[in-house]
Design an enzyme around this catalytic site. Sequence first.
Site, mmCIF file in Angstrom:
data_model
loop_
_atom_site.group_PDB
_atom_site.id
_atom_site.type_symbol
_atom_site.label_atom_id
_atom_site.label_comp_id
_atom_site.label_asym_id
_atom_site.label_seq_id
_atom_site.Cartn_x
_atom_site.Cartn_y
_atom_site.Cartn_z
ATOM 1 N N PHE A 137 0.910 -1.093 0.164
ATOM 2 C CA PHE A 137 -0.018 0.014 0.204
ATOM 3 C C PHE A 137 1.042 1.250 -0.018
ATOM 4 C CE2 PHE A 137 -2.179 -3.595 1.944
ATOM 5 C CZ PHE A 137 -3.526 -3.560 1.399
ATOM 6 N N GLU A 138 0.657 2.166 -0.755
ATOM 7 C CA GLU A 138 1.682 3.086 -1.412
ATOM 8 C C GLU A 138 1.942 4.198 0.005
ATOM 9 O OE1 GLU A 138 -1.085 4.043 -4.308
ATOM 10 O OE2 GLU A 138 -0.830 5.929 -3.939
ATOM 11 N N LEU A 139 1.011 4.313 0.747
ATOM 12 C CA LEU A 139 1.439 5.294 2.183
ATOM 13 C C LEU A 139 2.177 4.723 2.896
ATOM 14 C CD1 LEU A 139 -1.493 5.411 4.542
ATOM 15 C CD2 LEU A 139 -0.965 3.285 3.329
#
Lengths: 335, 254
Positions: free
Chosen positions: B49-51
């Site tokens: 997940f990119e965060l």
Amino acid sequence: MTEGRNKVVTMAESVRRHVPDGARVALGCALEPAIPFAFAHELVRARRRDLRLVGPISDVAFDLLIGAGCVAEVDAAWVGNVSAGLAHCYRRAMEQGIPRGIVVRDHSNFSIGLSLLAAALGSPYIPTRSLLGTDLARANGTFREATSPFDGSKTLLIPAIEPDVTVLAVQRCDEDGNAQLWGPWGVSQEAALAAKQVIVVADELAEREVVRADPNRTIVPAFKVAAVVIQSGACHPSPLQDRYDRDHEFFHEYHRATRTVEGFDAWVREWVLDLPDRDAYLAKLGDRWEALCRREQVRPPGAQTEAKTRSSALRAQGPLPLEPLARVDPERGSE
Amino acid sequence: MNVTPGEIMVAQAAREIRDGERVFVGMRLPLIAFVVAKRTHAPNAVGLFELGIVRDEPSPELLYTMGDPPNVRGATWCARTVDLMGLLARGEVDVGFIGGAEVDRRGDLNTTAIGPDRAHPTVQLPGSGGGADIASLAKRLIVIMPHDKRRLRERVDFVTTPGHGPERGWRGRVGLRGGGPSVLITTLGVFRFVDGDAVLASYHPGASVERIRAETGWDLRVADDVRETEPPSHTVLTIVRGYDPQGFWTRRGE
């Protein structure tokens, strides 16, 4: 032990001292969680103008600052309402110039992170292979295509962005400004290291020994931090890990309420201008706020006491567990 | 209960994840597709997940955003966005998901603005988020979109996220290393990309080639072996409805 000066000030004071009109402000840098909405509300109450916002996605924090007329420029990857859809104030500003036109430089989450990382490293730019050939790369206006002098490959150069101030919401901070954030960091660390100064909005004031017992959680050294604001619940409606859950319905209510200019103005009066501060806002939320805290402060099944879990983790030399450490009691110290 | 387009899309998206793959999960329906894949044919898939989150088990409760606290509890790594994007850029991520407001027959997506002038848009959209990076850098890309003639266009107004570009070999020429879109899953059917062109591979139960032709803004290409999309199995529907009991993501617009 060298002790720094006490940097703790009120939210209003932090805005007055450190965020002049026209400032380049990075906030919402952890992406969906830990967005300092209370600070955004204070910027609206202080009627700041011509701000230049920097951030990856911000959920609706940028939208409300745009709607309130505080913003001149945006460097961001995404401005919307994550679980509800489009951002109405952003749309009105871009499509109709209401309440004013704004300049937008389109980014991706990687490119905004690289811009901040470049500034954090003291470099003029960082090359990437993302975004090559896209309209986004061209429309941004600040990127440059270049051939790598090492292997001849095509790259896109992402220039540094240095915020005047980066605002970080964190779980805890000592009075010197050693701020500890856990959960995903997004681009928070790059944004803080890149900034001329940092304002920390902490859910609780931590004793120095709590920070020093666990320095890997500290996001930047205290000397980067100009002001510390101690404010519980500062991120609502976004979540803060181990403190309170996300208020999904609040985002959806904002989405419905702000479809029109009149609706937005009424929303800002009700939730920002007619309230003196965040404590009044939390009181207005009432039971709803309590429920969000209860949802997030339930100890997971199988969790041992804080002391036991922590010492066994230390013996194992493994990564420290998040949940128990989040609750180290400063009174008891770090056994 | 009728099977919704959202449920068919989730089931199809889950099938696109292979066991053991590293998956850039993204938001909305892909969140649920990852859950379905993990609990059926791809127990060893890993979610990124990119965060700044990596998980080898899906969050036990429904996520409204990838940053919801349940997505952090039980994660195997919490890190920075640039760390996750760096893994993508190194070619270490097998597959990514994205959606958009407009897509064209080459798989280029617009999530920035509708209208000829980006500075003065007819409709301002939220923007790339991490979508443009995923489309640039993932080995394979799965695109998920509502099917509508105004959304499936011959050419999009603005290329936020790169597909296969205006002509053959475009990605390599501009320097993109990721593979680009492999599949486009809509509310009506499934397209595969052949030489960079979207070709209708299947139509969902209740849809048809003719309806899809009428609802598509480019001259439709249809695979010789076009067939009906395999409907979600009872097992898959049970997982989807157990995970999203109110249908927040899978029954939107119903």
